[in-house]
Enzyme design. Sequence first.
Site: not given
Length: 331
Positions: A52-54, A56, A78
């Site tokens: 979920v960081y940015v 994907g 994660k």
Amino acid sequence: MKYNLLGKSGLAVSELCLGTMTFGGSTGEEESIEMIDRFIDLGGNFLDTANVYVSGRSEEIVGKAIKNKRSDVVLATKVRMTTSDNVNGVGLSRKHIMDGVEASLRRLQTDYIDLYQVHVWDHATPIEETLRTLDDLVSSGKVRYIGCSNFFAWQLMKSLACSDANRYVRFASIQPQYSLVSRQMDREMLSLCLEEKVGVIPWAPLGGGFLTGRYSRETPTEGRLTSKVGESAWINRASDKNFVILDALLEAAAELGKTPAQVALRWLLQREGITSPIFGASKLEQFEDNIGAAGWELPDDVWRRLDEVSALPADYPNRFIEKFRRPFELG
């Protein structure tokens, strides 16, 4: 750069882990890849991201950066958070994990993930379902080790007991918030990890930037601590005790000729039970500052001074239990 084994495993990871949460967001692709290359050149081998960081984008950049040096890297990502509007697009169900790992593998341009971590506990899904799914991923070769993040101590212990009872793979590590200004895991989690030999890879080791020394007691107008919500919100960092800790840190840094960030990270590196703090950087100069925590030792007296000023107050049941500790070990 030194290396530590991850929990009970034989997997060696660098004493510092490069976090990539800003990659593709506040940190552009070119600078992100430059940081990863620099980290590897300096002996770092441990990279942490999340699906979920940015949205994907972080995984995509990490995958591009390590494509031709995959075997040199211990790659961690994660699963758990919301990735779509679909009712099953969140959580730790078998479906969401299976969908999540395939999407991460595509973005990372790899056929395996070294450390696959559940981002936070899922109250809706039985832990047996989650662990069975993760065990299958390890058996298939798509994942090599598993870890968790943001758990209570009882949740970690329940997970370990479930793995042991069913002969599933165990969590090799946990990723908690931990720093000089966030030591809540000292109450139970750290002693549990030492007892069960679970590796600890802390996030926010600089308190969201509070321990860099760039903030005064005035409400900040720029940087992560301007956030109104979340762990790095100013209201969560700007306590009287935290400023006492910061003053002690600034004094130690001046005494040693190091930056506050380097000393704060070094305190963590020398803390028993800590495997590899995850440091982030939105600019290359921040990266160079943080990586300077490796390759030297914090003097014992300075380490103790910082440990004492940042320690949690004695509370129950720790206060009570300590009263009856035996002065010797039997057998």
